[in-house]
Structure formats: C-alpha cells, structure tokens
Design a protein around this motif. Structure first.
Motif, PDB file in Angstrom:
ATOM      1  N   THR A  98       8.093   1.499  -4.566  1.00 17.92           N
ATOM      2  CA  THR A  98       6.716   2.018  -4.492  1.00 17.92           C
ATOM      3  C   THR A  98       5.878   1.490  -5.648  1.00 17.92           C
ATOM      4  O   THR A  98       4.716   1.088  -5.475  1.00 17.92           O
ATOM      5  CB  THR A  98       6.733   3.556  -4.512  1.00 17.92           C
ATOM      6  OG1 THR A  98       7.436   4.034  -3.358  1.00 17.92           O
ATOM      7  CG2 THR A  98       5.309   4.106  -4.482  1.00 17.92           C
ATOM      8  N   GLN A 106       2.609  -0.946  -5.485  1.00 16.72           N
ATOM      9  CA  GLN A 106       1.374  -0.635  -6.204  1.00 16.72           C
ATOM     10  C   GLN A 106       0.934  -1.821  -7.062  1.00 16.72           C
ATOM     11  O   GLN A 106      -0.264  -2.096  -7.182  1.00 16.72           O
ATOM     12  CB  GLN A 106       1.574   0.610  -7.067  1.00 16.72           C
ATOM     13  CG  GLN A 106       1.704   1.898  -6.260  1.00 16.72           C
ATOM     14  CD  GLN A 106       2.074   3.095  -7.109  1.00 16.72           C
ATOM     15  OE1 GLN A 106       2.588   2.958  -8.232  1.00 16.72           O
ATOM     16  NE2 GLN A 106       1.824   4.285  -6.599  1.00 16.72           N
ATOM     17  N   GLN A 127      -0.691  -4.205  -4.775  1.00 12.86           N
ATOM     18  CA  GLN A 127      -2.049  -3.763  -4.472  1.00 12.86           C
ATOM     19  C   GLN A 127      -3.001  -4.138  -5.604  1.00 12.86           C
ATOM     20  O   GLN A 127      -4.134  -4.575  -5.355  1.00 12.86           O
ATOM     21  CB  GLN A 127      -2.073  -2.244  -4.239  1.00 12.86           C
ATOM     22  CG  GLN A 127      -1.424  -1.801  -2.942  1.00 12.86           C
ATOM     23  CD  GLN A 127      -1.406  -0.299  -2.777  1.00 12.86           C
ATOM     24  OE1 GLN A 127      -1.142   0.435  -3.714  1.00 12.86           O
ATOM     25  NE2 GLN A 127      -1.704   0.174  -1.584  1.00 12.86           N
ATOM     26  N   LYS A 164      -6.241  -6.623  -5.422  1.00  6.16           N
ATOM     27  CA  LYS A 164      -7.557  -6.177  -5.898  1.00  6.16           C
ATOM     28  C   LYS A 164      -8.131  -7.156  -6.917  1.00  6.16           C
ATOM     29  O   LYS A 164      -9.344  -7.407  -6.936  1.00  6.16           O
ATOM     30  CB  LYS A 164      -7.439  -4.781  -6.511  1.00  6.16           C
ATOM     31  CG  LYS A 164      -7.250  -3.676  -5.487  1.00  6.16           C
ATOM     32  CD  LYS A 164      -7.155  -2.306  -6.153  1.00  6.16           C
ATOM     33  CE  LYS A 164      -6.966  -1.212  -5.119  1.00  6.16           C
ATOM     34  NZ  LYS A 164      -6.837   0.120  -5.752  1.00  6.16           N
ATOM     35  N   ASP A 208      -8.082  -8.766   2.957  1.00  5.24           N
ATOM     36  CA  ASP A 208      -8.251  -7.463   3.609  1.00  5.24           C
ATOM     37  C   ASP A 208      -7.008  -7.105   4.417  1.00  5.24           C
ATOM     38  O   ASP A 208      -6.567  -5.950   4.434  1.00  5.24           O
ATOM     39  CB  ASP A 208      -9.479  -7.477   4.525  1.00  5.24           C
ATOM     40  CG  ASP A 208     -10.795  -7.558   3.753  1.00  5.24           C
ATOM     41  OD1 ASP A 208     -10.791  -7.208   2.556  1.00  5.24           O
ATOM     42  OD2 ASP A 208     -11.800  -7.973   4.342  1.00  5.24           O
ATOM     43  N   THR A 235      -4.363  -5.987   2.048  1.00  2.00           N
ATOM     44  CA  THR A 235      -4.622  -4.608   1.609  1.00  2.00           C
ATOM     45  C   THR A 235      -4.157  -3.607   2.658  1.00  2.00           C
ATOM     46  O   THR A 235      -3.507  -2.601   2.340  1.00  2.00           O
ATOM     47  CB  THR A 235      -6.120  -4.409   1.337  1.00  2.00           C
ATOM     48  OG1 THR A 235      -6.531  -5.299   0.284  1.00  2.00           O
ATOM     49  CG2 THR A 235      -6.416  -2.984   0.931  1.00  2.00           C
ATOM     50  N   ALA A 236      -4.472  -3.897   3.927  1.00  2.00           N
ATOM     51  CA  ALA A 236      -4.058  -3.009   5.018  1.00  2.00           C
ATOM     52  C   ALA A 236      -2.535  -2.966   5.138  1.00  2.00           C
ATOM     53  O   ALA A 236      -1.936  -1.908   5.357  1.00  2.00           O
ATOM     54  CB  ALA A 236      -4.674  -3.462   6.329  1.00  2.00           C
ATOM     55  N   THR A 248      -1.097  -0.875   2.340  1.00  2.00           N
ATOM     56  CA  THR A 248      -1.338   0.550   2.610  1.00  2.00           C
ATOM     57  C   THR A 248      -0.327   1.073   3.623  1.00  2.00           C
ATOM     58  O   THR A 248       0.222   2.174   3.475  1.00  2.00           O
ATOM     59  CB  THR A 248      -2.765   0.758   3.145  1.00  2.00           C
ATOM     60  OG1 THR A 248      -3.712   0.293   2.160  1.00  2.00           O
ATOM     61  CG2 THR A 248      -3.030   2.226   3.438  1.00  2.00           C
ATOM     62  N   GLY A 249      -0.062   0.266   4.651  1.00  2.00           N
ATOM     63  CA  GLY A 249       0.957   0.644   5.628  1.00  2.00           C
ATOM     64  C   GLY A 249       2.338   0.730   4.999  1.00  2.00           C
ATOM     65  O   GLY A 249       3.139   1.596   5.358  1.00  2.00           O
ATOM     66  N   SER A 250       2.625  -0.172   4.062  1.00  2.00           N
ATOM     67  CA  SER A 250       3.914  -0.150   3.371  1.00  2.00           C
ATOM     68  C   SER A 250       4.083   1.141   2.577  1.00  2.00           C
ATOM     69  O   SER A 250       5.168   1.747   2.573  1.00  2.00           O
ATOM     70  CB  SER A 250       4.028  -1.350   2.428  1.00  2.00           C
ATOM     71  OG  SER A 250       3.947  -2.559   3.142  1.00  2.00           O
ATOM     72  N   MET A 251       3.026   1.556   1.907  1.00  3.85           N
ATOM     73  CA  MET A 251       3.084   2.798   1.136  1.00  3.85           C
ATOM     74  C   MET A 251       3.342   3.987   2.051  1.00  3.85           C
ATOM     75  O   MET A 251       4.112   4.898   1.710  1.00  3.85           O
ATOM     76  CB  MET A 251       1.774   2.988   0.375  1.00  3.85           C
ATOM     77  CG  MET A 251       1.546   1.981  -0.735  1.00  3.85           C
ATOM     78  SD  MET A 251       2.731   2.143  -2.093  1.00  3.85           S
ATOM     79  CE  MET A 251       2.181   3.669  -2.821  1.00  3.85           C
ATOM     80  N   THR A 252       2.735   3.975   3.228  1.00  4.99           N
ATOM     81  CA  THR A 252       2.958   5.056   4.186  1.00  4.99           C
ATOM     82  C   THR A 252       4.413   5.091   4.637  1.00  4.99           C
ATOM     83  O   THR A 252       5.034   6.156   4.723  1.00  4.99           O
ATOM     84  CB  THR A 252       2.041   4.884   5.408  1.00  4.99           C
ATOM     85  OG1 THR A 252       0.663   4.896   4.979  1.00  4.99           O
ATOM     86  CG2 THR A 252       2.254   6.005   6.417  1.00  4.99           C
TER      87      THR A 252
END
Length: 451
Positions: free
Chosen positions: A85, A89, A92, A96, A362, A365-366, A369-373
């Motif tokens: 995790t 991050q 990510q 950014k 983009d 990024t998506a 975000t899916g990986s974090m979920t």
C-alpha cells in the motif's frame, strides 16, 4: 507353639491404633503425590473421567502451536499488504509529480499575423491589441461592397477579418481525443477577443494572441486537437456544422489553413518535445513497481505465502473428518500486473503508461486508485480471518485450562483438608497409644496377687 491371647481391651486399642496408622499412610501418600485418586482402584469413575479430560486438554494445547503459526502467517501477509500500500502511494505521488510538470508537448498552432506594423503606426496600439479588437464580420461603412475582404485598422476603426456581413452566426468546433466542444454566437460586433474567450471556455483548448498579432490555439492535454471556425447565415447550428466540416475557408480569416486536416483546420498535433522531468520519473515509477512484486514474494511465514496464492488451514479442535473445526484461507496472487499497474514508458505503446501523455497519466491515476481499493479489500479479508484465528486461540487456551482444572478436581487432593485430617489422625494415634498402655497396665495388676 501356643498363641498369645490378648485381653479385650488391649485387642480393641491395638485395632484402633492399626486403623489410624493405615489412614495416616493413605493421607501421607496423598500429600506426597498431590492426588487423592492415583489409580482406577481408588475411584474408577473419577480416574477415567479425569484421564479423558486431561487427554483432550493436551490435544488442544498441542493445536495452539498450529494456530499460532497460522496467525503469524496471516500477519505476515497483512504486513506485506501494508508495505505494498505504501509503495502504491509512492506510485501515486510519482504520477502526481509527472502531472504537475509543465508539459512541453501540448499540441499547439499559431496562425498568421492578424495585424501589421502599418496598423500599429496608424492606431498607436500594439499588434496584440489591434488583433484582439478586430471584428470578425466585414464592417459596413468601411467596405460598402461587403466583399469578404479584410479591412485594415485605422485611427477611427479597429478593422475586421472580412467575413461577409450576411453570415450572422459564428461557430466553433474543438475536438481533443474523444471530447468535442461546440459553441455558436451572433457575429454582430463579435471580435477576435470573443473568439479567444469562447475557446478558453472549452476546457480542452486555450487561445491567446501573442505580441506578433498571431492567434495561438493550444490543447490543454496531450491529445491531438482539431479546431474549426465556421459561419452561417441561418442559425448557430449551421455555424457549428460549418466549423466542423471539411472544405470550409473560414479558418483562413483567423490565420489558419482552411482544409488540411480531418476538420476545418489542420490538426493541432504534439510538438514531440519530451519532458525531461517526466522521463526521469519513468524509471522511478518502474523501480517502485518492481518492488511491489518483490515485497509480495517475501511476505511468507513458515513456507506459506498468502500473497502468492498459497492456501492456509488452521485446525481448531482435536477431531477429524466432518467433525473437525478449521479455518481455510485461500491466498491471492498479488502482483503489480494483477493490480492493474503496468510499466511506464516515454512513447505510446500498448500495455504501457506513456508518461509524456496526459491521458495516460490519468489512466495511471485511475489504475492506482483501483489498486488501493483492491488492497483495502484484501486487507479487510485478512483482518477478519486474523480476528477469527485470534479469538479461537484465546478460546482454545481457556478451554484447555477448564479441562485441566476439571480433571484435577476429580483426582487431586486438597492439601489443607488432607493436612487437617493427618493432624487429627496423629492426635488419635497418640490417644490410642495411651489407651493401649493403660490396658496393658490393667493386665499387669494380676501379677500383684502373686507378689
């Protein structure tokens, strides 16, 4: 040989003394062993019941090691997810940074100059201001023929771009990737400044007039932009259709070529300038991505890795077959690919994130975000299983203790009770010895008759 006959008093006292000594021996043995039942002879029911309870307690205690190992295996996987995790991050953050970099490869195009040095001399204005103030439509009174020829600025007039006066509506069509923006507005009194403002409203392109008097249109992303400018004598919809049509010449008024692209103007394509900042971040992204795979492989305990798809079974009771209680945990194969995190590159390739392309960033990024979920979901599942295993571990310890206590209650001696009994028997023994002595003295009284 003749047997010795004891008197009744002596015999009774002697029997009492023997019984007391026997009871003392039993109690002393209980105090020495700590058990009041040492064999089935003492108490068969208590002996075998206690043995059964002790056996089960021993079996449950033996299972605690397996439960403990199972808990450690789950915790190892959980720690692995925590580490992964943090790596996601970091990815990510890297993306950014790439997005924050002022991209140098925005598709852009500059038209020919809309103002001239002669106009600047006449109006005493900058080429930029002259171009912005020019009207789009042919100005009546300056060119009474309304022949579609641009009129230069004068001391009393801002000049125009020469769109024939009959074209009462203006239209814009801007397409970037799969997104299209259209707008129409009346042509009366409309200036180049109005066109610039309308383009800036689109969100997919920006426009400005530079110091040379040239109109510049620039995409806000990395995707190719098609820009069209049209007119209509009927309505705004017609002007938009004209802006998007091939073959129109209205773009020429804004200094652009009319028809050398898929739409009314040539496509605004990337300048193919590679951002050094984004290039440097590519290796950083890929290195962190590789660490995700390595960390997942290292999250094992005692040869079992729940992040590598292994299966863990934790047995909770001593039974077998259908009566056995256990917890089965099927692990997941956790890799960067399975998390949807593909490698980064400098070019547009299938199956890679192009760090020079905003749309790909983009997508990255998506994907992150899916990986974090996914990681949160997996962590929740492991946490639930860990809670079950820890609860059963505590229960097994307590149950084994209850069984041991119950077994002991059936066969163990109470030292306080046995000590008090032994003290009473010692007193009784002393009294019996005294009584026996008195009985012997009474018998000796017969001898005095012969003295």
């Amino acid at each position: 040989m003749a047997s010795t006959i004891l008197s009744s008093g002596v015999r009774n006292n002697l029997l009492t003394l023997q019984q007391t000594t026997a009871q003392q021996s039993v109690i002393q043995n209980r105090l020495a062993t700590g058990r009041k039942v040492t064999s089935a002879i003492d108490n068969p029911v208590n002996f075998f019941t206690s043995q059964s309870l002790s056996d089960r307690s021993s079996q449950l205690t033996g299972l605690l090691d397996g439960i403990s190992n199972g808990i450690q295996t789950i915790q190892a996987a959980s720690k692995g997810i925590d580490g992964i995790t943090k790596l996601v991050q970091s990815l990510q953050s890297t993306v950014k940074q790439a997005q924050a970099d002022a991209a140098q490869n925005r598709p852009t195009k500059a038209g020919t100059a809309l103002s001239s040095a002669t106009e600047a001399a006449v109006t005493s204005k900058s080429l930029k201001d002259i171009a912005l103030d020019k009207r789009i439509r042919d100005t009546t009174g300056v060119d009474v023929l309304d022949d579609g020829i641009a009129n230069a600025a004068t001391a009393s007039s801002s000049g125009d771009l020469g769109i024939v006066e009959a074209q009462t509506f203006l239209g814009l069509s801007i397409t970037a990737g799969t997104t299209t923006y259209t707008a129409s507005f009346p042509s009366a009194n409309a200036t180049v400044r109005d066109v610039v403002n309308e383009i800036n409203k689109s969100g997919i392109a920006t426009a400005f007039v530079d110091e040379k008097g040239q109109l510049n249109v620039k995409g806000t992303g990395s995707e190719t932009v098609a820009f069209g400018f049209g007119t209509s004598a009927v309505d705004g919809a017609g002007a938009i259709t004209d802006a998007a049509a091939v073959g129109t010449n209205n773009n020429t008024a804004l200094g652009f070529l009319a028809n050398d692209g898929a739409a009314a103007t040539s496509a605004l394509t990337s300048s193919n300038i590679t951002s050094a900042v984004r290039s440097n971040l590519i290796q950083q992204f890929n290195d962190i991505r590789d660490q995700i795979d390595k960390l997942a492989k290292d999250s094992s305990f005692n040869g079992i890795n729940l992040l590598a798809g292994d299966r863990l079974s934790i047995i909770f009771n001593e039974k077998t077959g259908a009566n056995q209680t256990k917890l089965d945990i099927q692990g997941s194969t956790l890799t960067s690919d399975n998390l949807g995190i593909v490698q980064a590159t400098n070019t547009q390739l299938t199956g890679f994130f192009n760090f020079q392309n905003d749309l790909d960033l983009d997508k990255a990024t998506a994907a992150l975000t899916g990986s974090m979920t996914s990681l949160k979901s997996l962590a929740s599942t492991l946490g639930s299983n860990l809670s079950v295993a820890q609860t059963r571990q505590d229960f097994t310890k307590e149950l084994a203790n209850v069984l041991t206590t119950g077994a002991g209650a059936l066969v163990l001696a109470d030292p306080n009770e046995e000590g008090a009994s032994l003290l009473a028997l010692n007193t009784r023994q002393q009294l019996s010895q005294t009584a026996l002595s008195l009985a012997n003295q009474a018998d000796q009284g017969v001898l005095r008759l012969f003295g």
